[in-house]
Design a protein around this motif. Structure first.
Motif, PDB file in Angstrom:
ATOM      1  N   GLN A 144      18.769  50.674  -4.889  1.00 21.81           N
ATOM      2  CA  GLN A 144      19.135  49.156  -5.065  1.00 21.81           C
ATOM      3  C   GLN A 144      19.458  49.286  -6.550  1.00 21.81           C
ATOM      4  OE1 GLN A 144      16.311  47.069  -3.137  1.00 21.81           O
ATOM      5  NE2 GLN A 144      16.888  45.150  -3.617  1.00 21.81           N
ATOM      6  N   PRO A 145      20.480  48.412  -6.986  1.00 19.82           N
ATOM      7  CA  PRO A 145      20.593  48.196  -8.420  1.00 19.82           C
ATOM      8  C   PRO A 145      19.266  47.585  -8.812  1.00 19.82           C
ATOM      9  CG  PRO A 145      22.471  47.276  -7.135  1.00 19.82           C
ATOM     10  CD  PRO A 145      21.257  47.769  -6.203  1.00 19.82           C
ATOM     11  N   ALA A 146      18.717  47.867 -10.203  1.00 19.59           N
ATOM     12  CA  ALA A 146      17.765  46.875 -10.893  1.00 19.59           C
ATOM     13  C   ALA A 146      17.793  45.463 -10.761  1.00 19.59           C
ATOM     14  CB  ALA A 146      17.566  47.434 -12.211  1.00 19.59           C
TER      15      ALA A 146
ATOM     16  N   GLY B 209      15.348  42.452  -9.297  1.00 24.55           N
ATOM     17  CA  GLY B 209      14.564  41.198  -9.696  1.00 24.55           C
ATOM     18  C   GLY B 209      15.310  39.887  -9.077  1.00 24.55           C
ATOM     19  N   TYR B 210      16.664  39.833  -8.622  1.00 23.08           N
ATOM     20  CA  TYR B 210      17.063  38.783  -7.999  1.00 23.08           C
ATOM     21  C   TYR B 210      16.123  38.615  -6.695  1.00 23.08           C
ATOM     22  CZ  TYR B 210      20.441  35.578  -6.033  1.00 23.08           C
ATOM     23  OH  TYR B 210      21.009  34.354  -5.334  1.00 23.08           O
ATOM     24  N   LYS B 211      16.047  39.666  -6.134  1.00 18.99           N
ATOM     25  CA  LYS B 211      15.775  39.284  -4.762  1.00 18.99           C
ATOM     26  C   LYS B 211      14.074  39.135  -4.504  1.00 18.99           C
ATOM     27  CE  LYS B 211      15.583  41.797  -0.255  1.00 18.99           C
ATOM     28  NZ  LYS B 211      16.029  42.952   0.636  1.00 18.99           N
TER      29      LYS B 211
ATOM     30  N   LEU C  45      13.912  47.849 -16.635  1.00 15.44           N
ATOM     31  CA  LEU C  45      13.368  46.582 -16.565  1.00 15.44           C
ATOM     32  C   LEU C  45      14.395  45.605 -17.099  1.00 15.44           C
ATOM     33  CD1 LEU C  45      10.583  45.028 -16.495  1.00 15.44           C
ATOM     34  CD2 LEU C  45      10.163  45.429 -18.921  1.00 15.44           C
ATOM     35  N   ASN C  46      15.337  45.503 -18.095  1.00 14.69           N
ATOM     36  CA  ASN C  46      16.253  44.779 -18.613  1.00 14.69           C
ATOM     37  C   ASN C  46      17.138  44.384 -17.504  1.00 14.69           C
ATOM     38  OD1 ASN C  46      15.344  44.823 -21.325  1.00 14.69           O
ATOM     39  ND2 ASN C  46      17.122  46.458 -21.853  1.00 14.69           N
ATOM     40  N   GLY C  47      17.400  45.263 -16.664  1.00 13.50           N
ATOM     41  CA  GLY C  47      18.262  44.816 -15.484  1.00 13.50           C
ATOM     42  C   GLY C  47      17.366  44.120 -14.614  1.00 13.50           C
TER      43      GLY C  47
ATOM     44  N   MET D  93      16.660  38.671 -12.239  1.00 10.50           N
ATOM     45  CA  MET D  93      15.433  37.453 -12.267  1.00 10.50           C
ATOM     46  C   MET D  93      15.829  36.279 -12.852  1.00 10.50           C
ATOM     47  SD  MET D  93      11.479  37.822 -12.295  1.00 10.50           S
ATOM     48  CE  MET D  93      11.432  38.600 -10.504  1.00 10.50           C
ATOM     49  N   ALA D  94      16.538  36.353 -14.204  1.00  8.28           N
ATOM     50  CA  ALA D  94      16.789  35.261 -14.828  1.00  8.28           C
ATOM     51  C   ALA D  94      18.189  34.526 -13.964  1.00  8.28           C
ATOM     52  CB  ALA D  94      17.331  35.811 -16.321  1.00  8.28           C
TER      53      ALA D  94
END
Ligand SMILES: [Mg+2]
Length: 330
Positions: free
Chosen positions: A63-65, A69-71, A105-107, A112-113
């Motif tokens: 899964q892409p980073a 964050g999004y999920k 973590l940036n990804g 998430m943002a």
């Protein structure tokens, strides 16, 4: 080479920079000992918390980073949608190893943002710690008019059983991953629902504002399991008409994987659709779509405390809870 981990202060600054929001319901947000929240007049806060762990809730190698964050935020926010509430703010606690504290973590934070902007959420605080693998805990808060939150416990015999969107899509994406087909570009759309689920916020709010739903839940674990939660909380049973299920369409090229659309629709997890009940006398007020999201009547609530499926031939059979349960081995 393994990236050197930032000091906690630097890490918090990296997080804070990505969530530059301010809002009237949050007079004091990230950066003090605690946040200060200010609910609107005549409002109730709705609060949910959700763990997101590597290899349990996501596969970091696949899964892409950004999707992780999004999920993580989307699935927690889906519980706010399921109460008919408006998302307001969230808190995040993250534990991670040095190796993930740089680009990965940036990804994660970018994804998430993006989710936070999309769902109207402000970051209100959190905590970071070093840990051997990646773990996150999300707390999301939403707001409803006082006494208007839609609970699991309000379903009555005779109510219509309704669901939003399509069922089984996220599970189909997961099965492609398990069969190592996920890298094929043509399945990007199928994987999208698995990687970037969309909490049904507009529909949840609409149902609360129009007081149409007598009970509601989001389909995080799978229809058969989530319907069980509504029935148990309400002390009722249900009949699901399989011919009415808005089941995922399995592309011809994937037919030989032996997947059944009906099985995916009944037992597939992570669709984050809304499953809700509507009193029969209000049925005429139920639209076919809200904000472009289709609504389908899939059955009804019954007095007898059993969950059954009625197939195309008129045969009734018991529906076993076959969805996701972290404490059950498949
Ligand atoms: Mg839920």
């Amino acid at each position: 080479m393994v990236a050197k981990m930032d000091s906690e202060e630097k890490l918090i600054e990296r997080v804070r920079r990505r969530f530059p929001f301010s809002a009237p319901w949050l007079p004091v947000g990230i950066g003090d000992d605690a946040a200060v929240l200010r609910p609107g007049r005549g409002a109730d806060w709705v609060v949910t918390t959700d763990a997101f762990l590597e290899n349990v809730h996501f596969l970091r190698k696949i899964q892409p980073a950004e999707s992780v964050g999004y999920k993580a935020l989307a699935r927690a926010t889906s519980d706010i949608a399921a109460m008919g509430a408006r998302p307001r703010c969230f808190f995040i606690t993250v534990g991670l190893p040095d190796a993930l504290s740089g680009k990965w973590l940036n990804g994660f934070l970018d994804g998430m943002a993006r989710a936070a902007r999309r769902f109207g959420l402000t970051l209100a605080g959190g905590d970071t710690t070093k840990y051997s693998s990646f773990i996150a805990s999300l707390t999301v808060m939403g707001e409803t008019k006082r006494g208007r939150a839609i609970l699991r416990s309000g379903a009555q015999p005779g109510d219509l059983l309704c669901v939003s969107g399509t069922l089984g899509e996220a599970e189909l994406g997961l099965r492609l991953i398990q069969r190592r087909r996920h890298w094929q570009k043509r399945w990007a759309e199928i994987l999208n629902k698995q990687f970037y689920p969309e909490p049904r916020l507009a529909l949840g709010k609409w149902l609360a504002a129009h007081r149409l739903a007598s009970s509601m839940i989001d389909t995080s674990d799978g229809l058969s399991t989530d319907l069980g939660h509504i029935c148990a909380a309400s002390g009722v049973g249900a009949i699901v008409r399989t011919a009415k299920l808005p089941a995922v369409r399995i592309p011809n090229e994937l037919q030989r994987l032996g997947l059944g659309a009906r099985d995916l629709a009944l037992n597939g997890g992570e669709d984050y659709e809304l499953l809700f009940t509507v009193p029969k006398k209000l049925a005429a007020r139920l639209p076919r779509h809200v904000g472009g999201v289709p609504i389908t009547v899939i059955g009804e609530v019954v007095r007898e405390k059993k969950i059954r499926v009625l197939d195309e031939n008129g045969k009734l059979t018991d529906l076993r809870a076959g969805g996701w349960d972290p404490f059950l081995k498949k």
